[in-house]
Design a protein around this motif. Structure first.
Motif, PDB file in Angstrom:
ATOM      1  N   SER A 197     -37.058  25.914  13.931  1.00  0.00           N
ATOM      2  CA  SER A 197     -35.860  26.150  14.744  1.00  0.00           C
ATOM      3  C   SER A 197     -34.607  26.115  13.879  1.00  0.00           C
ATOM      4  CB  SER A 197     -35.757  25.093  15.849  1.00  0.00           C
ATOM      5  OG  SER A 197     -36.856  25.184  16.731  1.00  0.00           O
ATOM      6  N   TYR A 198     -34.571  25.155  12.957  1.00  0.00           N
ATOM      7  CA  TYR A 198     -33.413  25.057  12.054  1.00  0.00           C
ATOM      8  C   TYR A 198     -33.281  26.322  11.208  1.00  0.00           C
ATOM      9  CZ  TYR A 198     -30.647  23.624   8.028  1.00  0.00           C
ATOM     10  OH  TYR A 198     -29.720  23.578   7.034  1.00  0.00           O
ATOM     11  N   GLY A 207     -26.012  29.517  12.511  1.00  0.00           N
ATOM     12  CA  GLY A 207     -25.930  28.394  13.436  1.00  0.00           C
ATOM     13  C   GLY A 207     -26.374  27.093  12.794  1.00  0.00           C
ATOM     14  N   VAL A 239     -36.708  28.841  19.785  1.00  0.00           N
ATOM     15  CA  VAL A 239     -35.956  27.609  19.533  1.00  0.00           C
ATOM     16  C   VAL A 239     -35.815  26.808  20.823  1.00  0.00           C
ATOM     17  CG1 VAL A 239     -33.709  26.670  18.862  1.00  0.00           C
ATOM     18  CG2 VAL A 239     -34.697  28.567  17.570  1.00  0.00           C
ATOM     19  N   LEU A 266     -31.999  29.280  13.349  1.00  0.00           N
ATOM     20  CA  LEU A 266     -30.570  29.150  13.641  1.00  0.00           C
ATOM     21  C   LEU A 266     -29.717  29.365  12.404  1.00  0.00           C
ATOM     22  CD1 LEU A 266     -30.711  26.090  16.046  1.00  0.00           C
ATOM     23  CD2 LEU A 266     -30.219  28.454  16.660  1.00  0.00           C
ATOM     24  N   ILE A 290     -26.816  22.818  19.623  1.00  0.00           N
ATOM     25  CA  ILE A 290     -26.916  24.040  18.819  1.00  0.00           C
ATOM     26  C   ILE A 290     -25.537  24.697  18.790  1.00  0.00           C
ATOM     27  CG2 ILE A 290     -27.984  26.314  18.615  1.00  0.00           C
ATOM     28  CD1 ILE A 290     -30.371  25.167  20.192  1.00  0.00           C
ATOM     29  N   ILE A 329     -27.642  22.719  13.814  1.00  0.00           N
ATOM     30  CA  ILE A 329     -28.152  21.784  14.818  1.00  0.00           C
ATOM     31  C   ILE A 329     -27.547  20.416  14.548  1.00  0.00           C
ATOM     32  CG2 ILE A 329     -30.173  20.686  15.851  1.00  0.00           C
ATOM     33  CD1 ILE A 329     -31.864  22.996  14.945  1.00  0.00           C
TER      34      ILE A 329
END
Length: 622
Positions: A563-564, A572, A485, A567, A588, A574
């Motif tokens: 990456s989304y 997590g 990420v 996470l 993040i 963004i």
């Protein structure tokens, strides 16, 4: 109202608690008919809460193997009138035997009998053996939509729909051949061809020459049954048309309904394998806390969406599902059940893992030149040290031992550095589908990521500013995926500042910054740049797979979407802040559910200009 009990009292009772003891065996017979044929009709005596004996007209239909719909109508008044009629009929028969003695008295009783007829709330009529109407009350005349005198001597069967006429003729034969009461349902056609659904009870009277029929209009009930059946079919059709599995679960966790796709997901063709079973039976032990979280959230908020959880199939195998739950309430807003929508995402997760690996390899290709420079640096250092040692040996035959040890140590330090870089790149490039989630130091992961691309930033004169807060709590996840990420976002930031540099003639200081800090018990990592920024049109689509703003060949369009997803699995999110053409910040947020003290990360000082790895050898080269 007809039992005298409250709703709460009735919901704790059985039907048998209301039935008279002398009627209990008869009720069992009717229930057997209900389970066998799907329908049961009878008149039965019950006790209300005060102990009074009441008569109900009972009709029940079978909805499923374990569900029955019952209708009960209080007919006590009608029964009392029937009893009066019966007594009057007996009296009439006795008086008919004495007609020679008191003919006038018999005529007066006949008038009394007729008056009882007309005051009755139900329809009454008597038929001859040929089926002709010999007497009827006003209610029956209203049902048939004709004046009473005009109906006398008419064939009653002619008013009955052809659909139910055979059933009525069979019923009439049984009335005249049997000494017990007979029952049937018919459709009467009135003016305008409007159908009336009628329940008929019949019994033989007057020396078996006539029969007495009672008619009860059940049109409203039949239309309600029809609407219920249509609703049930519509509901079942909607249930089975969903591409996801749907389960209805009561507040005790028992499965009450399941769609065809739901059966397929569990691995069975029969609803009997699920209906009446507790849903916990299909949940592995490690997923039970997640299910409790889903139900708690649904009860409190009314809905819970897209929660990932493993579920057991009937054969014991597991599949990864995405569950959404909706709370179903009754008219008083009391919760009655959960509707679970279950989606098999096993294939989707496998595809996402392949995309993550593909994106990782694309990132490695983009970092290749920087890593080559990262490895060349310690190689150059070793080359200079070896040249220095050879020069010293040629100049002085007697080389000191401490000098050789110092130079050898420097060589081994650089060899170790090269090995660490290669090992990390090799690990980063591997597919980690079966990796176990562990706690890791987020600052260390950031430093590992920057170590792979710091040389690229130096080469393009991009300032890399790291401001990592000390003593951050450890988080649970896959450290290598988190590094991916960070690498994706740093490469995007690099492209943004270079694009801005190429688009303007005035030089500017290219800057990319990374911050890590704790905010309300949540870990925050901010990656910012002073590049071109993101337009309003692009920012709406930037998280979608294969969407890229870069020139052809410079990006796959997978970095941010992957990456989304990574996470999201780490609990997590963004957030993006952008101000074209002044730059962009990706924030993040790793959400931690509890604020208790956890192990803290190691201490790192702020690093600038790519000095991401402690022990950078630049000073030694110089």
């Amino acid at each position: 109202r007809i039992t005298g009990y409250s709703k709460d009292e009735l919901l704790k009772m059985s039907i048998s608690d209301l039935i008279l003891e002398k009627s209990y065996k008869e009720s069992l017979t009717h229930f057997k008919d209900l389970t066998k044929t799907g329908i049961a009709k009878t008149d039965m005596a019950f006790k209300d809460k005060s102990g009074n004996i009441r008569w109900w007209a009972i009709q029940a239909v079978k909805l499923s193997e374990k569900r029955f719909l019952g209708f009960a109508k209080d007919i006590t008044e009608r029964k009392e009138i029937e009893e009066s009629l019966r007594l009057s009929r007996i009296e009439l028969e006795m008086q008919n035997e004495e007609l020679a003695v008191a003919n006038l008295k018999g005529q007066q009783n006949q008038e009394k009998y007729s008056k009882l007829y007309d005051y009755a709330p139900s329809g009454y009529l008597s038929l001859s053996k040929d089926g002709d109407i010999t007497e009827l009350n006003f209610v029956t005349a209203e049902m048939l939509c004709k004046e009473r005198p005009r109906l006398i001597n008419n064939r009653f069967a002619l008013f009955i729909s052809e659909v139910t006429r055979p059933e009525f003729n069979l019923f009439l034969d049984k009335v005249f051949t049997s000494k017990i009461k007979q029952t049937c349902e018919v459709i009467i056609i009135t003016k305008g061809n409007l159908p009336i659904y009628v329940n008929i009870n019949g019994i033989i009277i007057q020396n078996n020459e006539f029969c007495l029929l009672t008619l009860v209009d059940i049109t409203e009930r039949k239309l309600a049954e029809l609407a219920l059946k249509i609703s049930e079919r519509k509901y079942r059709s909607m249930l089975n048309s969903s591409p996801d599995g749907i389960l209805l679960i009561n507040m005790k966790g028992i499965i009450t309904e399941v769609s065809d796709i739901g059966l397929e997901l569990i691995g069975t063709n029969s609803s009997l394998d699920l209906l009446g079973k507790h849903f916990f039976r299909f949940i592995p032990h490690k997923s039970k806390p997640i299910l409790k979280e889903i139900t708690d959230k649904t009860v409190n908020e009314g809905i819970s969406q897209n929660i990932e959880m493993e579920i057991n199939r009937k054969d014991g195998s597991l599949f990864l599902s995405e569950i959404s739950s909706t709370l179903i309430q009754d008219s008083t807003s009391s919760p009655v059940s959960f509707m679970l929508t279950i989606r098999d995402i096993s294939f989707r997760k496998q595809r996402e893992k392949k995309l993550i690996h593909a994106d990782r390899m694309a990132s490695l290709g983009e970092m290749a030149s920087g890593m080559a420079h990262e490895i060349n640096q310690p190689l150059n250092t070793m080359s200079l040290i070896m040249d220095n040692m050879l020069f010293e040996a040629a100049r002085n035959n007697d080389v000191r031992k401490d000098y050789l040890k110092k130079k050898s140590d420097k060589i081994f330090e650089n060899i170790t550095r090269i090995r660490n870089i290669i090992d990390h790149v090799r690990t980063f490039s591997q597919n980690h589908n079966d990796s176990i989630l562990t706690s890791f130091d987020i600052n260390l992961s950031i430093n590992n990521a920057t170590s792979m691309i710091s040389e690229q930033f130096k080469h393009f004169a991009i300032k890399l500013d790291l401001q990592l807060e000390d003593n951050l709590p450890l988080i649970i996840g896959n450290t290598l995926q988190f590094e991916q990420v960070v690498v994706n976002m740093l490469l995007n930031a690099k492209d943004a500042v270079l694009e801005k540099k190429d688009s303007q003639s005035v030089p500017f200081d290219m800057l990319v910054g990374i911050k890590s800090f704790l905010d309300m018990h949540n870990l925050v990592i901010e990656i910012s740049d002073n590049g071109t920024g993101i337009s309003d049109e692009d920012i709406e689509h930037i998280m979608l797979p294969f969407y890229t703003t870069k020139d052809t060949g410079k990006g796959t369009g997978l970095g941010l979407s992957i990456s989304y997803q990574i996470l999201k699995e780490m609990n997590g999110t963004i957030e993006i802040r952008t101000e074209p053409p002044n730059g962009t910040t990706f924030k993040i947020i790793i959400i931690r559910t509890t604020p208790e003290e956890l192990p803290r990360s190691s201490k790192y000082s702020s690093l600038n200009l790519g000095r991401a790895v402690p022990g950078n050898q630049d000073s030694e080269v110089k």
